[in-house]
Design a protein around this motif. Structure first.
Motif, PDB file in Angstrom:
ATOM      1  N   ALA A   1       0.844  -1.197   0.000  1.00 18.59           N
ATOM      2  CA  ALA A   1       0.000   0.000   0.000  1.00 18.59           C
ATOM      3  C   ALA A   1       0.882   1.250   0.000  1.00 18.59           C
ATOM      4  CB  ALA A   1      -0.910  -0.012   1.224  1.00 18.59           C
ATOM      5  N   PRO A   2       0.368   2.380  -0.491  1.00 19.58           N
ATOM      6  CA  PRO A   2       1.164   3.616  -0.467  1.00 19.58           C
ATOM      7  C   PRO A   2       1.591   3.969   0.954  1.00 19.58           C
ATOM      8  CG  PRO A   2      -0.739   3.874  -1.892  1.00 19.58           C
ATOM      9  CD  PRO A   2      -0.914   2.549  -1.199  1.00 19.58           C
ATOM     10  N   GLY A   3       2.834   4.442   1.053  1.00 16.55           N
ATOM     11  CA  GLY A   3       3.400   4.782   2.350  1.00 16.55           C
ATOM     12  C   GLY A   3       4.302   3.711   2.919  1.00 16.55           C
ATOM     13  N   LYS A   4       4.303   2.504   2.329  1.00 16.57           N
ATOM     14  CA  LYS A   4       5.142   1.409   2.800  1.00 16.57           C
ATOM     15  C   LYS A   4       6.500   1.447   2.102  1.00 16.57           C
ATOM     16  CE  LYS A   4       1.918  -0.378   5.437  1.00 16.57           C
ATOM     17  NZ  LYS A   4       2.025  -0.455   6.898  1.00 16.57           N
ATOM     18  N   LYS A   5       7.451   0.736   2.693  1.00 16.25           N
ATOM     19  CA  LYS A   5       8.810   0.707   2.157  1.00 16.25           C
ATOM     20  C   LYS A   5       8.914  -0.341   1.073  1.00 16.25           C
ATOM     21  CE  LYS A   5      12.387   1.727   4.356  1.00 16.25           C
ATOM     22  NZ  LYS A   5      13.622   1.764   5.153  1.00 16.25           N
ATOM     23  N   VAL A   6       9.646  -0.012   0.006  1.00 15.67           N
ATOM     24  CA  VAL A   6       9.884  -0.926  -1.102  1.00 15.67           C
ATOM     25  C   VAL A   6      11.374  -0.890  -1.435  1.00 15.67           C
ATOM     26  CG1 VAL A   6       7.580  -0.681  -2.081  1.00 15.67           C
ATOM     27  CG2 VAL A   6       9.376   0.886  -2.800  1.00 15.67           C
ATOM     28  N   MET A   7      11.804  -1.862  -2.256  1.00 17.75           N
ATOM     29  CA  MET A   7      13.175  -1.896  -2.749  1.00 17.75           C
ATOM     30  C   MET A   7      13.139  -1.951  -4.272  1.00 17.75           C
ATOM     31  SD  MET A   7      16.327  -4.574  -2.066  1.00 17.75           S
ATOM     32  CE  MET A   7      16.739  -3.856  -0.490  1.00 17.75           C
ATOM     33  N   VAL A   8      14.008  -1.163  -4.910  1.00 21.20           N
ATOM     34  CA  VAL A   8      14.113  -1.153  -6.361  1.00 21.20           C
ATOM     35  C   VAL A   8      14.961  -2.347  -6.786  1.00 21.20           C
ATOM     36  CG1 VAL A   8      14.750   0.182  -8.387  1.00 21.20           C
ATOM     37  CG2 VAL A   8      13.939   1.359  -6.343  1.00 21.20           C
ATOM     38  N   LEU A   9      14.417  -3.198  -7.670  1.00 18.85           N
ATOM     39  CA  LEU A   9      15.078  -4.443  -8.038  1.00 18.85           C
ATOM     40  C   LEU A   9      15.746  -4.382  -9.405  1.00 18.85           C
ATOM     41  CD1 LEU A   9      12.211  -6.849  -6.946  1.00 18.85           C
ATOM     42  CD2 LEU A   9      14.101  -5.997  -5.565  1.00 18.85           C
TER      43      LEU A   9
ATOM     44  N   ALA B   1       4.411   2.767 -10.715  1.00 20.50           N
ATOM     45  CA  ALA B   1       4.272   3.433  -9.422  1.00 20.50           C
ATOM     46  C   ALA B   1       5.265   4.586  -9.329  1.00 20.50           C
ATOM     47  CB  ALA B   1       4.503   2.441  -8.282  1.00 20.50           C
ATOM     48  N   THR B   2       5.034   5.430  -8.338  1.00 18.32           N
ATOM     49  CA  THR B   2       5.931   6.554  -8.045  1.00 18.32           C
ATOM     50  C   THR B   2       6.480   6.363  -6.643  1.00 18.32           C
ATOM     51  OG1 THR B   2       4.636   8.026  -9.457  1.00 18.32           O
ATOM     52  CG2 THR B   2       6.119   9.049  -7.841  1.00 18.32           C
ATOM     53  N   ILE B   3       7.815   6.410  -6.521  1.00 15.91           N
ATOM     54  CA  ILE B   3       8.455   6.196  -5.220  1.00 15.91           C
ATOM     55  C   ILE B   3       9.397   7.354  -4.919  1.00 15.91           C
ATOM     56  CG2 ILE B   3       8.329   3.688  -5.518  1.00 15.91           C
ATOM     57  CD1 ILE B   3      11.362   3.747  -6.014  1.00 15.91           C
ATOM     58  N   ILE B   4       9.763   7.456  -3.652  1.00 12.29           N
ATOM     59  CA  ILE B   4      10.748   8.444  -3.199  1.00 12.29           C
ATOM     60  C   ILE B   4      11.909   7.676  -2.596  1.00 12.29           C
ATOM     61  CG2 ILE B   4      11.187  10.362  -1.626  1.00 12.29           C
ATOM     62  CD1 ILE B   4       8.253  11.100  -1.825  1.00 12.29           C
ATOM     63  N   ILE B   5      13.105   7.856  -3.172  1.00 11.77           N
ATOM     64  CA  ILE B   5      14.290   7.143  -2.696  1.00 11.77           C
ATOM     65  C   ILE B   5      14.563   7.530  -1.253  1.00 11.77           C
ATOM     66  CG2 ILE B   5      16.721   6.682  -3.108  1.00 11.77           C
ATOM     67  CD1 ILE B   5      14.887   5.624  -5.265  1.00 11.77           C
ATOM     68  N   ASP B   6      14.825   6.512  -0.412  1.00  8.91           N
ATOM     69  CA  ASP B   6      14.996   6.750   1.022  1.00  8.91           C
ATOM     70  C   ASP B   6      16.361   6.298   1.533  1.00  8.91           C
ATOM     71  OD1 ASP B   6      14.007   7.715   3.475  1.00  8.91           O
ATOM     72  OD2 ASP B   6      13.479   5.700   4.131  1.00  8.91           O
ATOM     73  N   SER B   7      17.290   5.990   0.621  1.00 12.24           N
ATOM     74  CA  SER B   7      18.612   5.539   1.058  1.00 12.24           C
ATOM     75  C   SER B   7      19.642   5.920   0.009  1.00 12.24           C
ATOM     76  CB  SER B   7      18.616   4.015   1.265  1.00 12.24           C
ATOM     77  OG  SER B   7      18.385   3.356   0.042  1.00 12.24           O
ATOM     78  N   GLY B   8      20.922   5.932   0.433  1.00 15.20           N
ATOM     79  CA  GLY B   8      22.005   6.195  -0.492  1.00 15.20           C
ATOM     80  C   GLY B   8      22.167   7.665  -0.824  1.00 15.20           C
ATOM     81  N   PRO B   9      23.045   7.951  -1.792  1.00 17.83           N
ATOM     82  CA  PRO B   9      23.294   9.352  -2.170  1.00 17.83           C
ATOM     83  C   PRO B   9      22.122  10.016  -2.885  1.00 17.83           C
ATOM     84  CG  PRO B   9      24.465   7.851  -3.639  1.00 17.83           C
ATOM     85  CD  PRO B   9      23.900   7.010  -2.526  1.00 17.83           C
ATOM     86  N   LEU B  10      21.185   9.202  -3.385  1.00 14.69           N
ATOM     87  CA  LEU B  10      20.016   9.755  -4.097  1.00 14.69           C
ATOM     88  C   LEU B  10      18.819   9.940  -3.176  1.00 14.69           C
ATOM     89  CD1 LEU B  10      20.249   7.589  -7.342  1.00 14.69           C
ATOM     90  CD2 LEU B  10      21.154   9.881  -6.967  1.00 14.69           C
ATOM     91  N   LYS B  11      19.037   9.991  -1.882  1.00 16.32           N
ATOM     92  CA  LYS B  11      17.941  10.087  -0.919  1.00 16.32           C
ATOM     93  C   LYS B  11      17.122  11.359  -1.169  1.00 16.32           C
ATOM     94  CE  LYS B  11      16.954   9.931   4.022  1.00 16.32           C
ATOM     95  NZ  LYS B  11      17.523   9.821   5.384  1.00 16.32           N
TER      96      LYS B  11
END
Length: 390
Positions: free
Chosen positions: A335-343, A364-374
């Motif tokens: 569901a929107p708001g949950k954490k995902v990983m780009v594969l 889908a549209t996501i917001i990167i939450d880790s790394g230099p592209l956060k």
């Protein structure tokens, strides 16, 4: 030490034998059971479970044969695509590698009697390029993947664009030469005979005079070379497809910095895609029916990735551990708001937050939450390129 002891030599030998390949004549395809000897196979044939399987097969034998044939064809072509790609290879080499897997579908359960018949069928269906040699049959996989076809079309388009640029450059040079020759009459050189009026007169050379007339001579020479230059340009246009002209220097239109950056970004996205996508600690769904209704359409967590294409998963409901190929799994969209990983793609391996889902585009549209592209917002990322984090 008793016979049934776990560490007895007989028990160890039996476990070693059970892991390896056994004789084909002691294998029951309907029950998918391998027996170690003739006595065991005879006992299995007399068992109640085997008799029930035979009754089921006798009701609709063609359905079972079609199922086994389809599984054999899919597994064989998948091995050929991953192991050898589009290389030309002997069909027996691929088959020996296929049957080395203990749980493979045997050919005597399919519609093809021999490997040669199966190879000819692949050629008739257009799945592979097939040719016969004195050493046997050779096959070559035909890759009809949309990404591969798109990449080939892109290369052809780029090659055609280079040829168009070369032709435009040659035409521009031809126009410039014609424009320079318009309204000018070519001066024809006048040849005179060298006569000596007085035989006693000495021959002298005036170097200064030659230097002063060098400019006029050079202008005459350039005007005389005008038709030759035009012929050379016309010859260049005719030879635009030859390898010699392609090796010479070309005048190309200079690209702006923005165009170069966009091309680099597109190239990065194309080269970043992989044919494997498994990652540890992601939630997946089992889509194969081989394991029965107990595991079909059930969710599991990837605990370990083996050889990029195989994963050890743990069922969320029962806690059972299974070893499956990535073709038997699919990603899970939370569901929107949950954490995902780009594969897959240019942001592979980064974690993010699912912002929204576009059901029409299956993206889908996501917001990167880790790394230099956060903090970067990524739009239109496909369903199969992301999965829920455990």
């Amino acid at each position: 030490m008793g016979k049934s002891d776990f560490l007895s030599p007989k028990a160890i030998a039996n476990r070693i034998k059970s892991k390896g390949l056994q004789k084909l004549r002691w294998y029951c395809q309907m029950c998918q059971k391998q027996c170690r000897d003739e006595n065991g196979f005879k006992c299995h044939c007399m068992s109640e479970s085997h008799q029930r399987q035979l009754l089921l097969a006798s009701e609709n034998p063609q359905q079972f044969m079609d199922y086994f044939s389809e599984e054999f064809r899919n597994d064989f072509l998948e091995l050929l695509r991953r192991r050898f790609g589009t290389k030309r290879v002997h069909n027996n080499i691929v088959y020996n590698e296929y049957i080395s897997h203990r749980e493979h579908i045997h050919m005597n359960a399919t519609q093809w009697e021999t490997l040669t018949d199966f190879t000819k069928w692949l050629g008739r269906e257009g799945l592979c390029k097939v040719d016969e040699t004195p050493k046997g049959w050779y096959i070559q996989y035909i890759d009809r993947d949309p990404e591969t076809i798109r990449r080939q079309q892109e290369q052809e388009r780029k090659k055609k664009q280079d040829l168009d640029d070369e032709e435009k450059t040659a035409k521009f040079i031809e126009q410039q030469v014609r424009r320079g020759l318009e309204g000018k009459e070519l001066e024809k050189p006048v040849y005179t005979e060298l006569n000596r009026e007085n035989e006693e007169e000495k021959v002298t050379f005036n170097l200064n005079k030659g230097a002063s007339t060098s400019i006029a001579a050079s202008s005459k020479t350039s005007s005389a070379l005008g038709p030759n230059a035009l012929k050379m340009v016309e010859g260049t246009v005719k030879r635009k497809d030859s390898a010699h002209s392609s090796g010479q220097s070309k005048e190309k239109k200079k690209k702006s910095a923005l165009d170069e950056i966009m091309e680099l970004e597109e190239e990065k996205k194309r080269t970043a895609r992989r044919d494997y996508w498994l990652q540890p600690e992601i939630v997946v769904k089992i889509i194969t029916k081989k394991l029965g209704e107990k595991y079909h359409k059930k969710k599991a967590v990837v605990k370990e990735v083996i050889d990029k294409y195989t994963a050890v998963v743990k069922m969320i409901d029962s806690g059972d551990k299974l070893k499956l190929d990535q073709t038997h799994l699919e990603t899970v969209i939370p569901a929107p708001g949950k954490k995902v990983m780009v594969l897959n793609g240019g942001y592979r391996g980064n974690e993010g937050i699912l912002e929204s889902i576009n059901e029409k585009k299956f993206s889908a549209t996501i917001i990167i939450d880790s790394g230099p592209l956060k903090g970067r917002r990524v739009e239109d990322i496909l369903y199969e390129d992301i999965s829920k984090l455990a």
